[in-house]
Motif scaffolding. Structure first.
Motif, short mmCIF file in Angstrom:
data_model
loop_
_atom_site.label_atom_id
_atom_site.label_comp_id
_atom_site.label_asym_id
_atom_site.label_seq_id
_atom_site.Cartn_x
_atom_site.Cartn_y
_atom_site.Cartn_z
N CYS A 1 0.85 -1.20 0.00
CA CYS A 1 0.00 0.00 0.00
C CYS A 1 0.88 1.25 0.00
O CYS A 1 2.10 1.16 0.09
CB CYS A 1 -0.93 0.01 1.22
SG CYS A 1 -0.05 0.20 2.79
N GLY A 2 0.24 2.39 -0.04
CA GLY A 2 0.97 3.65 0.05
C GLY A 2 0.15 4.82 -0.46
O GLY A 2 -0.98 4.66 -0.94
N VAL A 3 0.73 5.99 -0.36
CA VAL A 3 0.13 7.21 -0.89
C VAL A 3 0.43 7.27 -2.38
O VAL A 3 1.56 7.02 -2.80
CB VAL A 3 0.68 8.45 -0.17
CG1 VAL A 3 0.17 9.73 -0.84
CG2 VAL A 3 0.29 8.42 1.30
N VAL A 4 -0.57 7.58 -3.19
CA VAL A 4 -0.41 7.58 -4.64
C VAL A 4 0.69 8.56 -5.04
O VAL A 4 0.69 9.74 -4.62
CB VAL A 4 -1.74 7.95 -5.34
CG1 VAL A 4 -1.53 7.99 -6.85
CG2 VAL A 4 -2.82 6.94 -4.98
N ASN A 5 1.63 8.06 -5.83
CA ASN A 5 2.75 8.89 -6.29
C ASN A 5 2.22 10.05 -7.14
O ASN A 5 1.40 9.85 -8.03
CB ASN A 5 3.70 8.03 -7.12
CG ASN A 5 5.03 8.70 -7.37
OD1 ASN A 5 5.09 9.85 -7.79
ND2 ASN A 5 6.10 7.97 -7.11
N PRO A 6 2.68 11.29 -6.87
CA PRO A 6 2.23 12.44 -7.67
C PRO A 6 2.43 12.25 -9.17
O PRO A 6 1.65 12.76 -9.98
CB PRO A 6 3.06 13.60 -7.14
CG PRO A 6 3.39 13.21 -5.73
CD PRO A 6 3.57 11.72 -5.76
N ARG A 7 3.45 11.51 -9.57
CA ARG A 7 3.68 11.27 -10.99
C ARG A 7 2.52 10.47 -11.59
O ARG A 7 2.15 10.67 -12.75
CB ARG A 7 4.99 10.50 -11.19
CG ARG A 7 6.24 11.31 -10.85
CD ARG A 7 7.49 10.52 -11.18
NE ARG A 7 8.70 11.27 -10.89
CZ ARG A 7 9.93 10.82 -11.13
NH1 ARG A 7 10.10 9.62 -11.67
NH2 ARG A 7 10.98 11.57 -10.84
N VAL A 8 1.97 9.53 -10.82
CA VAL A 8 0.83 8.74 -11.31
C VAL A 8 -0.39 9.65 -11.45
O VAL A 8 -1.14 9.54 -12.43
CB VAL A 8 0.54 7.57 -10.35
CG1 VAL A 8 -0.72 6.83 -10.78
CG2 VAL A 8 1.72 6.61 -10.30
N LEU A 9 -0.59 10.55 -10.50
CA LEU A 9 -1.72 11.48 -10.60
C LEU A 9 -1.60 12.35 -11.84
O LEU A 9 -2.58 12.57 -12.57
CB LEU A 9 -1.79 12.35 -9.33
CG LEU A 9 -2.10 11.62 -8.01
CD1 LEU A 9 -2.05 12.60 -6.84
CD2 LEU A 9 -3.46 10.94 -8.07
N VAL A 10 -0.40 12.85 -12.09
CA VAL A 10 -0.19 13.72 -13.27
C VAL A 10 -0.43 12.92 -14.54
O VAL A 10 -1.09 13.41 -15.49
CB VAL A 10 1.24 14.31 -13.25
CG1 VAL A 10 1.53 15.01 -14.57
CG2 VAL A 10 1.39 15.28 -12.09
N ALA A 11 0.08 11.69 -14.63
CA ALA A 11 -0.09 10.88 -15.83
C ALA A 11 -1.55 10.59 -16.11
O ALA A 11 -1.95 10.41 -17.27
CB ALA A 11 0.68 9.56 -15.68
N CYS A 12 -2.36 10.56 -15.06
CA CYS A 12 -3.78 10.25 -15.23
C CYS A 12 -4.66 11.51 -15.19
O CYS A 12 -5.89 11.42 -15.04
CB CYS A 12 -4.23 9.27 -14.14
SG CYS A 12 -3.43 7.65 -14.27
N GLY A 13 -4.06 12.67 -15.28
CA GLY A 13 -4.83 13.89 -15.40
C GLY A 13 -5.38 14.44 -14.11
O GLY A 13 -6.36 15.20 -14.13
N VAL A 14 -4.78 14.12 -12.98
CA VAL A 14 -5.24 14.62 -11.68
C VAL A 14 -4.20 15.60 -11.14
O VAL A 14 -2.99 15.30 -11.16
CB VAL A 14 -5.47 13.46 -10.69
CG1 VAL A 14 -5.89 14.01 -9.33
CG2 VAL A 14 -6.50 12.50 -11.23
N ASP A 15 -4.64 16.74 -10.66
CA ASP A 15 -3.74 17.77 -10.14
C ASP A 15 -3.25 17.36 -8.75
O ASP A 15 -4.03 17.36 -7.79
CB ASP A 15 -4.46 19.11 -10.06
CG ASP A 15 -3.53 20.26 -9.70
OD1 ASP A 15 -2.37 19.98 -9.32
OD2 ASP A 15 -3.96 21.42 -9.79
#
Length: 378
Positions: A320-334
């Motif tokens: 588990c873990g906190v979603v990596n900011p790079r994954v959020l950016v790749a999927c269009g989430v700020d």
């Protein structure tokens, strides 16, 4: 002194007269021949060859004869009884053969005939386990998300921050479809469903994703090239590791029993930062590492090592873990507005924990006896 008197008037006992012995013999032979089945022959045996039969009673009267007459009477009765026993044996063989032939006719089953008898079915235990897990999260207000098992390379790897040189992309870890330049794989985890969800929905997102995944593992007691995972994803404002810990504690308690909690151990995953391995408190020894010997060996006292957790008190469960900011950016989430957490566990492994299985192969071999034992709904 006078010698023995050899002149006598023979004493003739009625049952020992030749006519009586012959009559008893003939009656017995006639009854034997008339016996239509084994049960009737058994009754004839009792009446004409048993201890209370006429010839058996006559045999007891031989002692009443003078010595000189006993031999003749004994031979006469013995021959009659021998003839009866011989006839009984022959008739027994004939009737047993007839009985077997009759049973073959009576008990013959035509397997080509249509029948309305159907074996009671049962749903596969992993299906029930997946639905149980989904229901637990739906009860918390989450949604169930699904995706294809044949997935684009970008969604399976790139969107999840697994770079081009990551070992998981090799042929030793991943099933690739042909031709290779199409960049399509059998998904190695259910995380692509999370990426698809973030690409198609606006936060807040609370989804759980159960499903089949594929890896090039050897097939043995603890590994399979096809297995099942459940992953969860939350993307919302102000999400922290504390929310993740509370969610997994609730999940573990619902799945393994009240009072079962989790612990985190620092780890690394490309798609979460920070990341942790998740252990679940052993639901057998409750973290003690030891169990009463009487629970395994009824006649023994003291404590023994817990076989479920091997004395550790904790069982490795997932990541588990906190979603990596790079994954959020790749999927269009700020990532400046939203944060999130993700986790993943093996459904097969969780099922093995719950039911004390040490070999996962019966889960995939299609034995209906296994499914009937575990694949029932309550």
């Amino acid at each position: 002194m006078s010698g023995p008197n050899s002149d006598y008037d023979p004493v003739e006992v009625t049952p020992l007269q030749a006519e009586e012995v012959e009559a008893a013999r003939d009656a017995a032979l006639a009854a034997i021949a008339a016996a239509a089945d084994l049960e009737a022959l058994k009754q004839v045996r009792l009446e004409h060859a048993g201890d209370r039969s006429p010839l058996a009673l006559a045999n007891r009267e031989i002692g009443a004869l003078p010595p000189q007459a006993r031999k003749e009477a004994g031979q006469r009765v013995g021959q009659a009884r021998g003839a009866i026993n011989q006839a009984l044996g022959k008739r027994q063989v004939v009737l047993e053969a007839e009985h077997e032939e009759q049973m073959l006719v009576v008990e013959t089953v035509d397997v080509t005939l249509p029948t309305d008898r159907r074996r009671p079915g049962s749903r596969h235990p992993l299906t029930l386990q997946s639905e149980l897990i989904a229901d637990l999260f739906v009860a918390m207000g989450w949604e169930v998300a699904e995706g294809p098992v044949v997935e684009a390379e970008w969604l399976n790897f790139d969107a999840l921050n697994l770079g081009p040189d990551h070992p998981a992309r090799t042929m030793q870890d991943t099933f690739w479809t042909e031709p290779a330049d199409h960049h399509v794989v059998l998904r190695t985890q259910t995380s692509p469903v999370q990426a698809r969800t973030m690409l198609t929905r606006e936060p807040p997102i609370y989804v759980v994703c159960p499903g089949r995944v594929f890896r090039t593992d050897e097939y043995d007691a603890t590994h399979s090239p096809m297995f099942h995972q459940v992953e969860g994803l939350v993307v919302d404002k102000g999400i922290t590791m504390a929310h993740l810990k509370g969610t997994l504690d609730h999940f573990a308690g619902q799945l393994f029993g009240d009072g079962i909690t989790t612990r985190f151990r620092p780890s690394y995953f490309p798609f979460t930062e920070p990341s942790a391995e998740v252990d679940v408190l052993c639901f057998v020894c409750r973290g003690e590492g030891m169990v009463p010997a009487s629970s395994v060996f009824p006649l023994h006292d003291g404590d023994i090592l817990c076989r479920t957790c091997r004395g550790e008190g904790w069982i490795e469960w997932g990541g588990c873990g906190v979603v990596n900011p790079r994954v959020l950016v790749a999927c269009g989430v700020d990532p400046d507005v939203y944060s999130g957490f993700a986790f993943g566990m093996g459904i097969d492994r969780s099922f093995m924990f719950r039911h004390g299985l040490e070999d996962l192969r019966p889960l995939f071999e299609g034995d209906v006896r296994f499914s009937a034992a575990f694949g029932t709904e309550i």
